[in-house]
Design a protein around this motif. Structure first.
Motif, short mmCIF file in Angstrom:
data_model
loop_
_atom_site.label_atom_id
_atom_site.label_comp_id
_atom_site.label_asym_id
_atom_site.label_seq_id
_atom_site.Cartn_x
_atom_site.Cartn_y
_atom_site.Cartn_z
N PRO A 130 -4.88 42.10 8.38
CA PRO A 130 -5.69 40.97 8.83
C PRO A 130 -5.33 39.64 8.20
CG PRO A 130 -7.08 42.88 8.41
CD PRO A 130 -5.71 43.21 7.89
N TRP A 131 -4.51 39.64 7.14
CA TRP A 131 -4.08 38.38 6.52
C TRP A 131 -2.95 37.72 7.30
CZ3 TRP A 131 -3.69 38.98 0.46
CH2 TRP A 131 -4.94 39.38 -0.04
N MET A 132 -2.27 38.49 8.15
CA MET A 132 -1.03 38.01 8.76
C MET A 132 -1.29 37.27 10.06
SD MET A 132 1.63 41.15 8.01
CE MET A 132 0.63 42.39 8.83
N GLU A 133 -0.54 36.20 10.26
CA GLU A 133 -0.58 35.43 11.50
C GLU A 133 0.49 35.93 12.48
OE1 GLU A 133 -1.18 30.82 11.87
OE2 GLU A 133 0.96 31.22 11.69
N SER A 134 1.66 36.25 11.95
CA SER A 134 2.75 36.78 12.79
C SER A 134 3.81 37.39 11.88
CB SER A 134 3.37 35.67 13.66
OG SER A 134 4.00 34.69 12.84
N ILE A 135 4.72 38.16 12.51
CA ILE A 135 5.86 38.75 11.81
C ILE A 135 7.10 38.47 12.65
CG2 ILE A 135 6.84 40.83 10.82
CD1 ILE A 135 4.05 42.08 10.94
N GLN A 136 8.18 38.03 12.00
CA GLN A 136 9.46 37.87 12.69
C GLN A 136 10.44 38.91 12.15
OE1 GLN A 136 8.50 34.52 11.02
NE2 GLN A 136 6.96 34.59 12.62
N VAL A 137 11.01 39.70 13.04
CA VAL A 137 11.96 40.75 12.66
C VAL A 137 13.33 40.37 13.20
CG1 VAL A 137 12.53 43.19 12.79
CG2 VAL A 137 10.12 42.47 12.74
N ALA A 138 14.27 40.15 12.31
CA ALA A 138 15.64 39.80 12.69
C ALA A 138 16.58 40.93 12.26
CB ALA A 138 16.07 38.49 12.06
N LYS A 139 17.42 41.39 13.18
CA LYS A 139 18.37 42.44 12.86
C LYS A 139 19.72 41.83 12.51
CE LYS A 139 16.32 46.18 15.56
NZ LYS A 139 16.53 47.21 16.59
N GLY A 140 20.44 42.52 11.61
CA GLY A 140 21.72 42.00 11.16
C GLY A 140 21.52 40.99 10.04
N THR A 141 22.59 40.37 9.64
CA THR A 141 22.51 39.39 8.56
C THR A 141 21.73 38.16 9.02
OG1 THR A 141 24.64 38.46 9.25
CG2 THR A 141 24.67 40.12 7.52
N SER A 142 21.07 37.50 8.09
CA SER A 142 20.24 36.34 8.42
C SER A 142 20.90 35.07 7.89
CB SER A 142 18.84 36.52 7.83
OG SER A 142 18.92 36.63 6.41
N VAL A 150 22.04 32.02 5.51
CA VAL A 150 22.44 31.98 4.10
C VAL A 150 21.43 31.19 3.26
CG1 VAL A 150 24.90 32.24 4.55
CG2 VAL A 150 23.89 29.94 4.48
N THR A 151 20.56 30.41 3.90
CA THR A 151 19.57 29.64 3.14
C THR A 151 18.55 30.53 2.45
OG1 THR A 151 18.15 29.36 5.08
CG2 THR A 151 19.82 27.68 4.70
N ASN A 152 18.41 31.79 2.93
CA ASN A 152 17.43 32.71 2.36
C ASN A 152 18.02 33.67 1.34
OD1 ASN A 152 15.19 31.74 3.86
ND2 ASN A 152 15.88 32.89 5.64
N GLY A 153 19.26 33.45 0.93
CA GLY A 153 19.86 34.28 -0.10
C GLY A 153 20.93 35.21 0.43
N TYR A 154 21.46 36.04 -0.49
CA TYR A 154 22.58 36.93 -0.17
C TYR A 154 22.14 38.37 0.07
CZ TYR A 154 22.01 38.00 -5.17
OH TYR A 154 21.49 38.34 -6.40
N GLU A 155 20.83 38.67 0.01
CA GLU A 155 20.39 40.07 -0.05
C GLU A 155 20.29 40.76 1.30
OE1 GLU A 155 16.80 39.60 -2.39
OE2 GLU A 155 17.86 40.34 -4.16
N SER A 156 20.16 40.01 2.39
CA SER A 156 19.98 40.64 3.69
C SER A 156 21.29 41.28 4.17
CB SER A 156 19.51 39.60 4.71
OG SER A 156 19.56 40.11 6.01
N ILE A 157 21.26 42.58 4.44
CA ILE A 157 22.43 43.28 4.98
C ILE A 157 22.14 43.77 6.39
CG2 ILE A 157 23.92 45.30 4.73
CD1 ILE A 157 23.66 45.05 1.73
N THR A 158 21.03 44.48 6.58
CA THR A 158 20.73 45.04 7.91
C THR A 158 19.65 44.26 8.65
OG1 THR A 158 19.09 46.55 6.96
CG2 THR A 158 21.35 47.35 7.15
N GLY A 159 18.97 43.33 7.99
CA GLY A 159 17.94 42.58 8.70
C GLY A 159 17.01 41.84 7.77
N GLN A 160 16.08 41.15 8.39
CA GLN A 160 15.12 40.35 7.63
C GLN A 160 13.75 40.41 8.32
OE1 GLN A 160 14.80 35.82 7.70
NE2 GLN A 160 15.92 36.14 5.80
N ILE A 161 12.71 40.56 7.53
CA ILE A 161 11.33 40.55 8.02
C ILE A 161 10.60 39.40 7.34
CG2 ILE A 161 9.15 41.81 8.13
CD1 ILE A 161 10.76 44.38 8.22
N ASN A 162 10.13 38.46 8.13
CA ASN A 162 9.41 37.30 7.59
C ASN A 162 7.95 37.39 8.01
OD1 ASN A 162 9.04 34.67 6.37
ND2 ASN A 162 8.92 33.87 8.44
#
Length: 596
Positions: free
Chosen positions: A192-204, A206-218
Motif C-alpha cells: 500500500p505504500w507504492m504508487e507504481s513499479i517499473q520493471v526493465a529487463k536487461g541492462t539499465s 549507466v546513471t544508476n550504477g554498474y550493478e544491473s545485469i539482468t534487469g532493474q526494478i524501480n
C-alpha cells in the motif's frame, strides 16, 4: 524614398509589454496574451518576455483589447502612443473543477521508452492479494518470485532465469535492496505504500550504477501532492496473518508537504499442512515507519527527503521449537538443543535519502541534481546451533547534470558517483555431530554439551570495507514516434577489485502498424555477499568450503524485444516477444554437490 517608407511603417506600429504583479510586488511578464484592435480581427500575441508589436495601419479607432484566461479583459486607448505597458489583473473567481480520466491498463509497456520497461500501476497492484513488494508480482508474467528456502521464508526475484542478486532494485532511482538486505529485502516494502513499479529487463542506464545485469526494478512511493489525505488498510486471513497499513499527508503550503506511512504485520500461527513437523511459513512480526518531506518550486527547484525504520523478527523451524526455552534443560537434564531445530533472526534497518534538483537553462532545458542516501542494516540470530551476525553501513552520493543539446531530440547526462560500503558479516558454524547424528548419553549435562558445542565450531568472517568512486556519461537521441538511441559508459574504481568499465547501449525503432523493436547490450558487475545471499546453506548446517581468490561477478547481457499493439473488441491488447542472453565472465557458484 526608402528611408521615408521605413520611418512611416515604424511610426504606425504600437509596441509594449504586458505583465502582472506577483506576491513580492514584482513585475512578471505574461506570455501568450491575446491583443487585437477593437471591432476587428487584426491582432497579435505576447512573446515569452511579455512583449508585443502590432501595426496600426488603416486603424481609425485606436483602442486595443487585451485578453488572457484567468485575467480581467482590458481595453486601452493608444491614440498618439507608440510604446505602452499594460498590467493584467487576475480574476477573483475560481475555475470550475477539471476531471481528467485515463483508461490505461494496470500494466503496460511504453512504446516511447528506448529501454524495455513494464509499468505496473496502482490498478495492477490492487489485484495482488497481499501485501509487500515480493507479493506484488503474483499477477505479473515478467517477474518470477520464488522461495530461496523453506525454513527462513526468504524470497528472491528471478529475471531472465537468474536469481535476484543480478537485478538492481531501487526506489525513485536511489539504491534500495542490495548488500546484506538481498535475501529478505523484498518483504521490507509494503504494497500500500507504492504508487507504481517499473520493471526493465536487461541492462539499465549507466546513471544508476554498474550493478544491473539482468534487469532493474524501480519502486515509486506515494507522493504527498498526489496521494489521498488519509488511507487505512487492514488485512487478515485464516492462517493467522494480520496486517495494518496507514498513510496520511499534510500540505503545509503551496511548496512544502509531508507524509507519514505506517505498517505492522504479524504471523504467529504455526502451520504444518504436510505434517513433516516443520513450519510451512515462518513466524514474522514487522514494524515499519516512513516519513517523507517534499519541497517543490515548479520549474526551479525540487527537494525530497525521507527516513525509514524497520524492525523484523523471524522465527522458524520445527513445530515444537520455542526460542524462549531453546537453551533450557528439560526434566531429564538434557538440553532441548538435542530435540528441536529452529532459527531466530532479528533485523533492524534504517534508510534515508535526500534528493535535490535545480532546473535552469530556459529553452535548452538543463538540470543539476545532488542525491544522497544511506542504509544501516543489522541482522543477528541463530540457525540451529550456528550463529549469524551481519552489519552493513552504506552511503551513496550522486551528482547528475542533464541538458538538451540544440533541441529536445539530443540530450546528455553526465555525473560523478561515490559509493561507500562497510560490511561486518560473521558466521559461526557449530559442529553438531554429537547432538543430532548420534544420541548423546543420558548422563551428558548441559555444561558438557555446551563444551562440545564451543570446542567444535568453525568461524567464518567476511568483514570488509569498499570505496567506489566513479564517473559516467550518457547520450540520448530521440525522435519520439520513430527512433531512439541511448549510449552510455561509466568508469568506477573499486577499492578491492580495481578499475571497472561499464558500457551500455539501447536502441528502439517504431515500425508501421504499431510494431516496436528494441535492442540492448551492456555489461554489469556484482559483488557477492557469501553468507547473506545463501541463508539456505546456513539453515541446512552444511560444511562450507570457499575457493580462494573469488572475483567480482562480471557479465554481458544481450537483448532483443518485439512488441505489437492492437485492439480486440475495442480494447487494447499487446503481444510481446523477447530474447535475452547473459554471458558471464566471472560468476560465483554455490555448488551443493561437490562435497556430499
Amino acid at each position: 524614398m526608402l528611408a521615408s517608407l521605413s520611418f512611416q511603417a515604424i511610426s504606425q506600429q504600437i509596441s509594449g509589454t504586458v505583465y502582472e504583479i506577483n506576491n513580492k510586488n514584482e513585475k512578471n511578464p505574461l506570455p501568450g496574451v491575446n491583443i487585437y484592435w477593437i471591432g476587428t480581427t487584426l491582432g497579435c500575441v505576447t512573446d515569452i518576455k511579455g512583449i508585443f508589436r502590432i501595426s496600426s495601419v488603416g486603424i481609425t479607432d485606436k483602442k486595443l483589447i487585451f485578453s488572457f484566461i484567468g485575467y480581467h479583459k482590458d481595453t486601452i486607448d493608444v491614440t498618439g502612443k507608440r510604446n505602452i505597458e499594460v498590467q493584467m489583473k487576475p480574476e477573483n473567481k475560481q475555475l470550475g473543477e477539471v476531471v481528467i480520466r485515463d483508461n490505461t491498463g494496470g500494466s503496460y509497456i511504453s512504446k516511447l521508452n528506448p529501454i524495455k520497461a513494464q509499468m505496473i500501476t496502482t490498478k495492477e497492484l490492487a489485484r495482488a492479494a497481499c501485501c509487500n513488494l515480493s507479493e506484488s508480482f503474483e499477477t505479473n508474467a515478467s517477474v518470477d518470485v520464488n522461495f530461496a528456502d523453506a525454513i527462513t521464508g526468504a524470497r528472491q526475484i528471478q529475471l531472465l532465469g537468474l536469481s535476484g542478486v543480478y537485478s538492481q532494485v531501487i526506489s525513485e532511482n536511489i539504491p534500495l535492496i542490495r548488500g546484506l538486505g538481498t535475501s529478505f529485502g523484498l518483504n521490507y516494502i509494503p504494497g500500500p505504500w507504492m504508487e507504481s513499479i517499473q520493471v526493465a529487463k536487461g541492462t539499465s542506464s549507466v546513471t544508476n550504477g554498474y550493478e544491473s545485469i539482468t534487469g532493474q526494478i524501480n519502486v515509486e512511493y506515494k507522493k504527498p501532492a498526489t496521494s489521498e489525505a488519509f488511507y487505512l488498510n487492514l488485512y487478515g486471513n485464516e492462517d493467522g496473518r494480520k496486517e495494518a497499513n496507514a498513510n496520511a499527508r499534510y500540505i503545509i503550503n503551496d511548496k512544502l508537504s509531508t507524509m507519514v506511512f505506517l505498517h505492522v504485520d504479524d504471523q504467529q500461527k504455526k502451520i504444518d499442512r504436510n505434517h513433516d513437523q516443520f513450519m510451512d511459513v515462518p513466524q514474522i512480526t514487522t514494524y515499519n515507519i516512513f516519513n517523507r518531506w517534499d519541497y517543490i518550486n515548479p520549474g526551479k527547484y525540487t527537494s525530497r527527503f525521507g527516513i525509514k525504520y524497520m524492525n523484523e523478527d523471524r522465527v522458524s523451524g520445527m513445530m515444537n521449537f520455542n526460542k524462549k526455552t531453546f537453551n533450557q534443560e528439560d526434566t531429564t537434564g538434557i538440553s532441548t538443543l538435542t530435540k528441536t531445530y529452529g532459527i531466530d533472526l532479528n533485523t533492524k534497518r534504517m534508510e534515508s535519502f535526500w534528493k535535490n534538483g535545480i532546473i535552469f537553462g530556459g529553452k535548452n532545458y538543463s538540470s543539476l541534481a545532488v542525491i544522497l542516501s544511506g542504509i544501516y542494516h543489522h541482522q543477528e540470530g541463530f540457525l540451529g546451533l550456528s550463529h549469524y551476525d551481519g552489519l552493513e553501513k552504506s552511503f551513496n552520493a550522486n551528482l547528475l547534470f542533464t541538458s538538451n543539446l540544440v533541441n529536445e531530440r539530443n540530450k546528455v547526462s553526465a555525473g560523478l558517483n561515490y559509493q561507500y560500503d562497510s560490511y561486518k558479516e560473521d558466521y559461526i558454524r557449530t559442529n553438531f555431530t554429537y547432538l543430532y547424528q548420534v544420541s548423546p548419553p543420558i548422563f551428558f549435562s548441559l555444561d558438557t554439551l555446551t563444551k562440545l558445542i564451543v570446542t567444535n565450531r568453525v568461524d567464518y568472517n567476511f568483514d570488509r570495507t569498499e570505496r567506489t568512486p566513479g564517473a559516467f556519461f550518457e547520450y540520448t537521441y530521440n525522435i519520439p514516434e520513430k527512433f531512439s538511441l541511448i549510449a552510455g559508459i561509466r568508469a568506477d574504481h573499486h577499492s578491492k577489485y580495481g578499475s571497472i568499465v561499464t558500457p551500455r547501449l539501447h536502441l528502439r525503432y517504431i515500425f508501421p502498424y504499431e510494431i516496436t523493436l528494441r535492442g540492448s547490450v551492456g555489461k554489469g558487475y556484482h559483488v557477492t555477499n557469501l553468507m547473506s545471499e545463501n541463508f539456505s546453506v546456513m539453515a541446512s548446517q552444511r560444511l562450507i568450503n570457499i575457493e580462494p581468490g573469488l572475483q567480482m561477478e562480471e557479465a554481458w547481457n544481450y537483448g532483443l524485444n518485439l512488441t505489437k499493439d492492437f485492439l480486440i473488441a475495442k480494447r487494447k491488447a499487446q503481444i510481446d516477444l523477447e530474447y535475452y542472453h547473459t554471458d558471464f565472465i566471472h560468476q560465483v557458484i554455490t555448488d551443493m554437490d561437490s562435497l556430499p
